[in-house]
Scaffold this active site. Structure first.
Site, PDB file in Angstrom:
ATOM      1  N   ASP A 170      -5.027   2.516  10.685  1.00 47.29           N
ATOM      2  CA  ASP A 170      -6.429   2.272  11.041  1.00 47.29           C
ATOM      3  C   ASP A 170      -6.471   1.974  12.550  1.00 47.29           C
ATOM      4  O   ASP A 170      -6.470   2.885  13.367  1.00 47.29           O
ATOM      5  CB  ASP A 170      -6.921   1.113  10.171  1.00 47.29           C
ATOM      6  CG  ASP A 170      -8.382   0.761  10.380  1.00 47.29           C
ATOM      7  OD1 ASP A 170      -9.127   1.587  10.902  1.00 47.29           O
ATOM      8  OD2 ASP A 170      -8.786  -0.347  10.002  1.00 47.29           O
TER       9      ASP A 170
ATOM     10  N   LYS B 229      -7.190   7.014  10.561  1.00 48.98           N
ATOM     11  CA  LYS B 229      -8.586   6.979  11.031  1.00 48.98           C
ATOM     12  C   LYS B 229      -8.566   7.122  12.551  1.00 48.98           C
ATOM     13  O   LYS B 229      -8.457   6.118  13.270  1.00 48.98           O
ATOM     14  CB  LYS B 229      -9.242   5.651  10.645  1.00 48.98           C
ATOM     15  CG  LYS B 229      -9.455   5.473   9.148  1.00 48.98           C
ATOM     16  CD  LYS B 229     -10.110   4.121   8.880  1.00 48.98           C
ATOM     17  CE  LYS B 229     -10.349   3.889   7.409  1.00 48.98           C
ATOM     18  NZ  LYS B 229     -10.739   2.485   7.128  1.00 48.98           N
TER      19      LYS B 229
ATOM     20  N   GLY C  49       0.774  -1.235   0.000  1.00 47.49           N
ATOM     21  CA  GLY C  49       0.000   0.000   0.000  1.00 47.49           C
ATOM     22  C   GLY C  49       0.804   1.283   0.000  1.00 47.49           C
ATOM     23  O   GLY C  49       0.440   2.245  -0.670  1.00 47.49           O
TER      24      GLY C  49
ATOM     25  N   ASP D 230      -6.223  -0.269  -1.260  1.00 46.14           N
ATOM     26  CA  ASP D 230      -6.889  -1.225  -2.146  1.00 46.14           C
ATOM     27  C   ASP D 230      -8.084  -1.901  -1.503  1.00 46.14           C
ATOM     28  O   ASP D 230      -8.229  -1.906  -0.279  1.00 46.14           O
ATOM     29  CB  ASP D 230      -5.901  -2.331  -2.538  1.00 46.14           C
ATOM     30  CG  ASP D 230      -5.644  -3.292  -1.381  1.00 46.14           C
ATOM     31  OD1 ASP D 230      -5.257  -2.819  -0.302  1.00 46.14           O
ATOM     32  OD2 ASP D 230      -5.867  -4.504  -1.554  1.00 46.14           O
TER      33      ASP D 230
ATOM     34  N   GLU E 154       3.493   4.765   5.651  1.00 43.36           N
ATOM     35  CA  GLU E 154       2.248   3.986   5.538  1.00 43.36           C
ATOM     36  C   GLU E 154       1.237   4.722   4.662  1.00 43.36           C
ATOM     37  O   GLU E 154       1.215   5.952   4.643  1.00 43.36           O
ATOM     38  CB  GLU E 154       1.622   3.783   6.927  1.00 43.36           C
ATOM     39  CG  GLU E 154       2.067   2.529   7.653  1.00 43.36           C
ATOM     40  CD  GLU E 154       1.497   1.246   7.057  1.00 43.36           C
ATOM     41  OE1 GLU E 154       0.957   1.267   5.939  1.00 43.36           O
ATOM     42  OE2 GLU E 154       1.610   0.215   7.736  1.00 43.36           O
ATOM     43  N   ASP E 155       0.398   3.966   3.983  1.00 43.45           N
ATOM     44  CA  ASP E 155      -0.714   4.582   3.261  1.00 43.45           C
ATOM     45  C   ASP E 155      -1.848   4.918   4.224  1.00 43.45           C
ATOM     46  O   ASP E 155      -2.537   5.913   4.066  1.00 43.45           O
ATOM     47  CB  ASP E 155      -1.214   3.675   2.131  1.00 43.45           C
ATOM     48  CG  ASP E 155      -1.475   2.245   2.594  1.00 43.45           C
ATOM     49  OD1 ASP E 155      -1.053   1.884   3.721  1.00 43.45           O
ATOM     50  OD2 ASP E 155      -2.093   1.486   1.840  1.00 43.45           O
TER      51      ASP E 155
ATOM     52  N   PHE F 124     -14.234   2.830   4.864  1.00 48.64           N
ATOM     53  CA  PHE F 124     -13.242   2.209   3.988  1.00 48.64           C
ATOM     54  C   PHE F 124     -12.935   3.107   2.788  1.00 48.64           C
ATOM     55  O   PHE F 124     -13.840   3.665   2.165  1.00 48.64           O
ATOM     56  CB  PHE F 124     -13.744   0.848   3.515  1.00 48.64           C
ATOM     57  CG  PHE F 124     -12.654  -0.033   2.997  1.00 48.64           C
ATOM     58  CD1 PHE F 124     -11.842  -0.734   3.871  1.00 48.64           C
ATOM     59  CD2 PHE F 124     -12.421  -0.141   1.642  1.00 48.64           C
ATOM     60  CE1 PHE F 124     -10.811  -1.541   3.399  1.00 48.64           C
ATOM     61  CE2 PHE F 124     -11.396  -0.938   1.155  1.00 48.64           C
ATOM     62  CZ  PHE F 124     -10.600  -1.640   2.030  1.00 48.64           C
ATOM     63  N   VAL F 125     -11.638   3.255   2.474  1.00 47.88           N
ATOM     64  CA  VAL F 125     -11.221   4.091   1.341  1.00 47.88           C
ATOM     65  C   VAL F 125     -10.266   3.323   0.425  1.00 47.88           C
ATOM     66  O   VAL F 125      -9.580   2.402   0.870  1.00 47.88           O
ATOM     67  CB  VAL F 125     -10.532   5.398   1.822  1.00 47.88           C
ATOM     68  CG1 VAL F 125     -11.533   6.400   2.349  1.00 47.88           C
ATOM     69  CG2 VAL F 125      -9.455   5.121   2.860  1.00 47.88           C
TER      70      VAL F 125
HETATM   71  P1  IMP Z   1      -4.154  -1.340  11.073  1.00 49.56           P
HETATM   72  O1  IMP Z   1      -3.129  -2.384  11.412  1.00 49.56           O
HETATM   73  O2  IMP Z   1      -5.508  -1.658  11.642  1.00 49.56           O
HETATM   74  O3  IMP Z   1      -3.714   0.057  11.386  1.00 49.56           O
HETATM   75  O4  IMP Z   1      -4.422  -1.433   9.530  1.00 49.56           O
HETATM   76  C1  IMP Z   1      -3.485  -1.122   8.638  1.00 49.56           C
HETATM   77  C2  IMP Z   1      -3.738  -1.826   7.331  1.00 49.56           C
HETATM   78  O5  IMP Z   1      -5.124  -2.130   7.122  1.00 49.56           O
HETATM   79  C3  IMP Z   1      -3.352  -0.914   6.223  1.00 49.56           C
HETATM   80  O6  IMP Z   1      -1.982  -1.017   5.897  1.00 49.56           O
HETATM   81  C4  IMP Z   1      -4.266  -1.363   5.112  1.00 49.56           C
HETATM   82  O7  IMP Z   1      -3.683  -2.449   4.428  1.00 49.56           O
HETATM   83  C5  IMP Z   1      -5.514  -1.860   5.796  1.00 49.56           C
HETATM   84  N1  IMP Z   1      -6.610  -0.862   5.815  1.00 49.56           N
HETATM   85  C6  IMP Z   1      -7.168  -0.279   6.880  1.00 49.56           C
HETATM   86  N2  IMP Z   1      -8.147   0.561   6.540  1.00 49.56           N
HETATM   87  C7  IMP Z   1      -8.203   0.528   5.206  1.00 49.56           C
HETATM   88  C8  IMP Z   1      -9.021   1.226   4.226  1.00 49.56           C
HETATM   89  O8  IMP Z   1      -9.901   2.057   4.531  1.00 49.56           O
HETATM   90  N3  IMP Z   1      -8.754   0.921   2.925  1.00 49.56           N
HETATM   91  C9  IMP Z   1      -7.815   0.030   2.537  1.00 49.56           C
HETATM   92  N4  IMP Z   1      -7.042  -0.632   3.416  1.00 49.56           N
HETATM   93  C10 IMP Z   1      -7.233  -0.387   4.724  1.00 49.56           C
END
Ligand code: IMP
Length: 183
Positions: free
Chosen positions: A107, A135, A49, A163, A103-104, A156-157
């Site tokens: 979350d 987020k 990402g 992706d 990071e993209d 979700f985006v």
């Molecule tokens: P985290 O570990 O919960 O912070 O999630 C991080 C990963 O979840 C990101 O690197 C993305 O791959 C995926 N992710 C979380 N939210 C989204 C979204 O809205 N769109 C696409 N991928 C997401």
């Protein structure tokens, strides 16, 4: 480019325009350059990402740095699986170095927490993160998120590296999942 786009029967509405994204990345690049100018940091790109954000950001950084690409994965479809898988590909010795994770999206922050722990164990001197999107309502982590392009709602985006099951990364704008009354 149309205002809405569909993948797997789900509609996404254009949400953040490419011009706004480029402006924010420019702002982040200036801040990051100021912070790391004399520190020879290692920039960690989390595949797949972050690759597009990383390329856009790296072109605008004006200090010497090395990059390393790592792979972490925690998502399947549009809902978190709740577990973070392993880390592959850390090929720079981070011991004693400042590390900036790119990071993209952040979350829940689980991926970041996992990376932070692994980098701490590997002896990194200082660990920060720059993310295109965050987020805040989903974030469940005490670690600070240092550089944020856009704070977005817990929806979700896709686009700019983000992706849905592998699709949508190459969209220049960011699109948000439509709620049922928007479709
Ligand atoms: P985290 O570990 O919960 O912070 O999630 C991080 C990963 O979840 C990101 O690197 C993305 O791959 C995926 N992710 C979380 N939210 C989204 C979204 O809205 N769109 C696409 N991928 C997401």
């Amino acid at each position: 480019m149309s205002e809405t786009i569909s993948f797997f029967g789900k509609s996404f509405i254009k949400y953040i325009l490419s011009e706004q994204i480029d402006t924010e990345i420019g702002r982040l690049a200036a801040e990051i350059s100021e912070e790391y100018r004399n520190d020879d940091p290692i920039l960690l790109i989390t595949l797949n990402g972050a690759i597009i954000f990383a390329v856009d950001l790296l072109k605008r950084l004006d200090f010497p740095c090395r990059i390393s690409c790592v792979k972490v994965s925690s998502y399947c479809g549009t809902e978190s699986t709740g577990s973070v898988k392993g880390l592959i590909g850390l090929n720079e010795d981070v011991r004693g170095h400042r590390v900036l994770i790119l990071e993209d999206i952040v979350d829940t922050g689980r991926t970041y927490q996992h990376l932070h722990r692994m980098l701490t164990d590997a002896g990194a001197r200082d660990i920060r993160i720059a993310t295109l999107t965050l987020k805040p309502d989903a974030y469940k982590n005490d670690l600070p998120v240092h550089y944020v392009g856009f704070r977005i709602p817990n929806k979700f985006v896709i686009g700019r590296g983000l992706d849905i099951d592998g699709y949508g990364r190459n969209l220049n704008d960011i699109y948000q999942l439509a709620t049922s009354n928007e479709q």
